[in-house]
Design a protein around this motif. Sequence first.
Motif, PDB file in Angstrom:
ATOM      1  N   VAL A  48       0.872  -0.966  -0.107  1.00  0.00           N
ATOM      2  CA  VAL A  48      -0.147  -0.081   0.095  1.00  0.00           C
ATOM      3  C   VAL A  48       0.796   1.225  -0.087  1.00  0.00           C
ATOM      4  N   HIS A  51       1.836   1.708  -3.385  1.00  0.00           N
ATOM      5  CA  HIS A  51       0.553   2.204  -4.317  1.00  0.00           C
ATOM      6  C   HIS A  51       0.391   3.678  -3.978  1.00  0.00           C
ATOM      7  N   ASP A  52       0.375   4.047  -2.849  1.00  0.00           N
ATOM      8  CA  ASP A  52       0.129   5.525  -2.285  1.00  0.00           C
ATOM      9  C   ASP A  52       1.254   6.358  -2.709  1.00  0.00           C
ATOM     10  N   LYS A 118      -2.689   1.430   8.779  1.00  0.00           N
ATOM     11  CA  LYS A 118      -4.021   1.711   8.107  1.00  0.00           C
ATOM     12  C   LYS A 118      -4.334   3.288   8.206  1.00  0.00           C
ATOM     13  N   SER A 123      -4.937   4.469   1.232  1.00  0.00           N
ATOM     14  CA  SER A 123      -5.800   3.329   0.660  1.00  0.00           C
ATOM     15  C   SER A 123      -6.324   2.709   1.567  1.00  0.00           C
ATOM     16  N   LYS A 126      -7.976  -0.674   0.689  1.00  0.00           N
ATOM     17  CA  LYS A 126      -6.903  -2.131   0.165  1.00  0.00           C
ATOM     18  C   LYS A 126      -6.589  -2.574   1.610  1.00  0.00           C
TER      19      LYS A 126
END
Length: 456
Positions: A48, A51-52, A118, A123, A126
Amino acid sequence: MKRISRLSCLFFLFGLLVACEEDINPDYAKDVADPEYYHRSVKQLTDVIVHDIFSPPVASRIYSYSSIAGYEAMAAGDPNLVSLSGQISHLSPAPAPPPNVEIAYPLAAVVAQFKVGKSMVFSEDKMDAYRDQLYAEYREIRMPEEVFEASVAYGEAVADHVIKWYDGDMYKQTRTFPKYSITDDESKWQPTPPDYMDGIEPSWMKIRPFTLDSASQFSPPPPTEYSLEPDSKWMREVNEVYTALTGVDEKTSAERQAIAQFWDCNPYVSHTVGHLMFATKKITPGGHWINIASIAAKKADADFARTVETYAATSIAMFDGFISCWEEKYRSKLVRPETFINRHIDQEWRPLLQTPPFPEHTSGHSVVSRACAMVLTDLYGDNFAFDDDSEMEYDLPTRSFPSFLAASEEAAISRLYGGIHYRPSIDYGIAQGEKVGKHVLESLRTRAMITEERPR
């Protein structure tokens, strides 16, 4: 008839009780302590982060707070682990586990690590999808429902404690601080091709460290004096970068290119093909060392406690390393090789790697890699050989190293081969990172660290 009916009810209830007892896995405590659950949760966070597109310093913050949360949750139920509260002066004790309630602390550790992670990424969907999958797998272990619920609740309580703690580290405030100011001084950093991005995190030295007295505690020597004189030390260092791939034989050049590409770890690389522009994403330097921590723990067959300890200690060294490095970057504000070489030597020259958007001195790879290597060496030994497959998912082959320190040295020199750092930035960065790593080891006590006497 009434007597028969009552007996039937008793047998029925007894049957239900037996069935329920049989549905509980007698080895659930052992199964839930499989460290692979924790490894997978950390890897999900890495995916993540990639991805971010978080910058290297920000990624180190995500890794460190989430790893500390997992460690503290596990330490609450493992007498062999020493809480970091008080050792990190601004970390207060985590909530105590509820009395007379059974908790599966490995599950609580995964929950704490995951919830904090998180809370620090974009995201969340996800993360939620993976959490739901993970919880379903835990339920297949068939632990008592009350143990599952209590463990999740305790992990979340520790996570909430850490979230409240990290909220005071100056990160939010630095989001509003001024951007880097470009000057007319040619010795100072300026944005580089192809995107000419603003300098990343110019106020990172204001972030609260874990063990450092201040961001400047281990300031390195200054860079070489800027000069246009052909025989100056500065020009010799520039020419070393300029000829790193062309001034050697073909085999050496190919190996240097392979080393540079393996350790690139640029979270955002821009590409332009005709009128098409796109970007590729990779793990950050810290993410690469988090994966090395995973490789080491798995090879050593580390139990759950040693696994959470490995991630926590590595990420703390990484985080303080970035703060130390960034303080120097925005103090010296040194120009990158690409800018200088294009101005004064070769207008068409481009480095093998895309120049990162921040000042040159010192090398972040050198500082952070050495700091992480120092901690991992303490945990697993001086000659812990390993195969590093961190870049395989980015289509790069595995490289093998005889030790963590050897890997850190290759990571450091890769920046010269890639055309983005001068030699002093690398050499001084290694020394700077070693000081940070030693300081972390001297400042904190975890299970492995308390087996040897060190000066406080």
